[in-house]
Design an enzyme around this catalytic site. Structure first.
Site, mmCIF file in Angstrom:
data_model
loop_
_atom_site.group_PDB
_atom_site.id
_atom_site.type_symbol
_atom_site.label_atom_id
_atom_site.label_comp_id
_atom_site.label_asym_id
_atom_site.label_seq_id
_atom_site.Cartn_x
_atom_site.Cartn_y
_atom_site.Cartn_z
ATOM 1 N N SER E 95 -30.726 40.302 49.729
ATOM 2 C CA SER E 95 -31.294 41.383 50.537
ATOM 3 C C SER E 95 -30.322 42.539 50.781
ATOM 4 O O SER E 95 -30.722 43.573 51.296
ATOM 5 C CB SER E 95 -31.810 40.838 51.866
ATOM 6 O OG SER E 95 -30.759 40.537 52.719
ATOM 7 N N LYS E 138 -32.880 41.248 62.102
ATOM 8 C CA LYS E 138 -32.045 42.318 61.553
ATOM 9 C C LYS E 138 -32.201 43.608 62.353
ATOM 10 O O LYS E 138 -31.216 44.321 62.599
ATOM 11 C CB LYS E 138 -32.422 42.554 60.083
ATOM 12 C CG LYS E 138 -31.950 41.434 59.149
ATOM 13 C CD LYS E 138 -32.485 41.627 57.727
ATOM 14 C CE LYS E 138 -31.851 40.632 56.773
ATOM 15 N NZ LYS E 138 -32.440 40.741 55.418
#
Ligand code: CA
Ligand code: CA
Ligand code: CA
Ligand code: CA
Ligand code: CA
Ligand code: CA
Ligand code: CA
Ligand code: CA
Ligand code: CA
Ligand code: CA
Ligand code: CA
Ligand code: CA
Lengths: 221, 221, 221, 221, 221, 221
Positions: E95, E138
């Site tokens: 990611s 996140k």
């Protein structure tokens, strides 16, 4: 004859000292110089720590090579093979470091190693000698094997009082703190230094590289 | 025919002796020389110790190559492949060292190996022959396989009293302490040395390198 | 003498600080510069994280080399060997990063490192100093070993209140946030920058490459 | 169609015979020749022993290449890729050795392999054919797969009495002891040898190397 | 300061977002450009998947380099080092792909990265942005760390309804589907394309190769 | 959008079909061509068998490259990167072989791949298509993902009766036995062959090599 002192002074053959669960032993170390490209080969079922001690020994030697009469570019044209016989026996540890240095210096300079000298000590990149373990067992093995002189780390001198009197009588035990002392005791003669001005050599090499065809062109007409 | 002596003297084919939990066995070793770049390839499910013994054998041979009639730069132009057949059987240990030396020397010199000679012994970088295990089993396998002469390490001569009388009668057993003796017994003829002055050759090579175009330029006008 | 401060200021020798389950310890770090091809060698039973911290240290140094008086092409002509002695002891972790930078800079510039300075701190590719663990144990080891000045990460300044008063009295503790500060405290003198205009150098190199024989041809007739 | 004989004679495609716990099977082996630098690539989930048998096959072929019409320097300019399809099935063992030789020779010479021939046998560096296991299962698979002729090691001829009569009637079974016989039976025509005097070629190459610019210089004035 | 947004816009320094069992975290990514030979070095205890995402990022960047003002041959003359600090913490996953692209582009072009932008998203070889996991954690970490703008994959826009309102108020969240959008938001200015006609360049290079000495010879007489 | 057919025809982007314990899935495969030295890079958490299938695909493509309009020396000047996205998901098996071939051919020729075609099949070095597993699950995934045409191995045609009628109605299923058929269905246009006489090219290259300076010398006087 393995486990006994060598019969004659030889180039590249050094007696180290090993220490295992069953006691001390002599450790024959052999180095050869071959035409090559600066590679180092190691054999004899060596563990990672012993291989790294050979790397450190080799870098130390290269860093002082003009003192030993060897110009640095020489290393790009040779390979060195270090072998520790009895290939089926695993060996490890850093304590053969000064023996590795001695073997490599002997093979580079062509100066033989005294056959009745054994040695033990870790070596640093600066050539300093660090303490080792198993001093008593190693000295007993040296005596048993017919060795006359043993080089040990200065840092281990504090352990000498615990060594049996007969061992200390049968052997000349010399504490050392730098590899220069080791070489002085182990090689049959002192290497002769060679002049090497690194900066000047680099400048010359750079000049050659900048105009490769210049020499030839100057005479062509 | 595997497990029996070879039918004729061949270049690069040597009979070693193996010792496993189920007894001794002949070990056929084959070497080939190919055009190449100084690489060594080994095949036959060989363990690390046997591969290292091939490395040691190879370095020893390179270090004495002028004695064998081979100039050192030759090694940069060939590859050597050492194979131990019966590729599904794992093999290990250092005791095939002198057989590896013999196989490599045979293939480099083109001199065949006597088909009725077998051998066992670890080799050091100096060509010294070190003791091995399983002497009795190996000698029995040699006798069974039709071998006439077996080379064993001098250090193993002390084990000969324990070998059955019929084995000692059926075989010529020759203790050896250096590879030079091995080659004398195993090769059908002696290699012829070649002159090689390392220092002179190096100086010449350096000179060539310093002025690559010089020869040509001298004749250009 | 291992575990004690160095006896003199040396080139390439730096004192780091280690932290293990049995307390803190001094960690001698040695670097050597050898003629070579831009390779980095690391020895001393180093774990992957410590090896990566040496890689990061090395890239940082290369990226600022003109500031240090070293022209970038120099790196293509040398090898650097970083060794952490006591080769049998495993070492790992990123906290020797700033010591690695200092050792590499010292060996590249030839400027000695102050013998009574120790340091601990992770380094980033930009030369920033990141927090470390075990501050108390490391400071105790520094005091015990005769160190006078310890460089620690700015991010660890918040842990200083927990450090015993006698440790803070016996040591000069200097928080740092960038490697430039580290070098200012650790090297015996400041490196002198060298001019390096990357774009201009690249253009010149490209021009040389495009017409390799041009210089020579211009004088041939 | 996998598990059946090929539909036409093809270059580089050889039918080997495998033996697993669930019986015998045909093993299609494919080789390709590509422009390259003397590399050998092998794919198809091959175990170490099968990869080594490909190495041995390749070295044997190189050592006899003039007999096959291929000059040795050719090998420096090509890569060979040997693939054994059904990439998800692990394959191992040395018994495909002679099939590997045949596949490599076919691809080097451009001579197709007879589609109705299958073969099994370990190969040595000298091209000798060694015994294999699973003869009965392999012959059954060959019969099932529409193969007409099977090459087996001479050393396995002693196992033929145990093979069912219908198998021996349905197949032509040919014991072989050297790869030369294998190639005679498997290739659709015999390779034509090429002259190759190694010593003369080496001398010529050395001469070219010693004075690279000589030819040019001779015509410059 | 680790875990907080950068204090200034820097070249090669990008803020990614990590997601672990204990929540989200900022992930500082650093890239350096060094004189070299087209090598990529990665450090920071990175797992295989993260290393592969750097490889994919790097190939994507090379494939579009003229758009970024970088001529393809440039890559043969530099090395790139990507480091993710906190070297003792293992990192993995794909990611960080778009952050890796941004870091590499910044270092190649010399254009700084906005200090208050963070990003998460897998990248493909074509520069497409693929979905990631842990979006909520996140975004929380970004808010906590002082980030103003977060770039997320278009494919994750469907997860935004589950994000707490205060997070969505405190951050500008921008869904992106291609790296071109990422660069537009993250770099402080747009790279200027350079002309590069691959076919024409190849033809020119081939011509130079075919007659290396031609230029020189034309002026020799 | 992952798991759905592509939105437009692209160069180097091919849809394969995967089969796991939880059903079938589309597998996007991407290839890029970069300036380089003939290297192949693969990323995407690929197992050994899938990597080998890429090697086989690549060798097949090189062996027929003149048919595809690509001269063999071209391969020495490019690198190819094959990536399979969703980098955190492990992928393995040989059944993407024909998709790998198609991706590599597309990127080499610059011809786009039809966006609504998916394919599954192992490939051999000769370009033959071998059977795969999971046909039903793969076809279901293709239908679900909006694919119109699926290429399957001829050897799997025997499994079609077990496929649900609605799947067979929703998809055009084309059995193929050689990669040439695959390319015919998958590429938006046919590659144009280029002339390549290997023997003539080799002779010309050898001639250039034998007298490198000849052209220049001929004009020097
Ligand atoms: Ca012993
Ligand atoms: Ca030791
Ligand atoms: Ca046997
Ligand atoms: Ca043995
Ligand atoms: Ca200590
Ligand atoms: Ca640490
Ligand atoms: Ca089968
Ligand atoms: Ca087999
Ligand atoms: Ca953190
Ligand atoms: Ca991740
Ligand atoms: Ca999916
Ligand atoms: Ca598969």
């Amino acid at each position: 004859r393995y486990g006994l002192a060598e019969k004659e002074d030889q180039v590249g053959v050094v007696t180290g000292l090993a220490w295992t669960s069953v006691g001390g032993d002599l450790l024959q170390i052999e180095a050869l110089k071959l035409p090559g490209k600066g590679r180092m080969k190691t054999t004899g079922k060596l563990g990672e720590v012993m291989k790294e001690s050979i790397d450190a020994a080799s870098s130390f030697v290269r860093s002082v090579s003009p003192e030993l009469g060897v110009k640095p570019p020489k290393f790009e044209t040779i390979d060195i093979h270090v072998h520790v016989p009895e290939g089926a026996t695993p060996k490890d540890g850093p304590s053969a470091g000064i023996a590795m240095v001695t073997s490599i210096v002997s093979v580079l300079t062509g100066i033989p190693v005294r056959k009745d000298v054994a040695m033990t000590g870790e070596v640093t990149l600066r050539g300093n000698v660090l303490a080792i373990g198993g001093l008593k067992e190693k000295l007993l093995a040296a005596l048993r094997g017919g060795i006359k002189t043993v080089l040990i780390p200065e840092e281990n001198a504090k352990d000498l009082p615990e060594i049996p009197a007969n061992v200390k009588e049968g052997l000349t035990i010399i504490p050392v703190s730098h590899v220069r002392e080791v070489l002085g005791h182990a090689l049959v003669r002192k290497p002769e230094p060679v002049e090497w001005d690194e900066a000047a050599e680099e400048a010359a090499a750079a000049a050659r590289k900048a105009s490769p065809g210049e020499g030839a062109a100057a005479t062509a007409h």
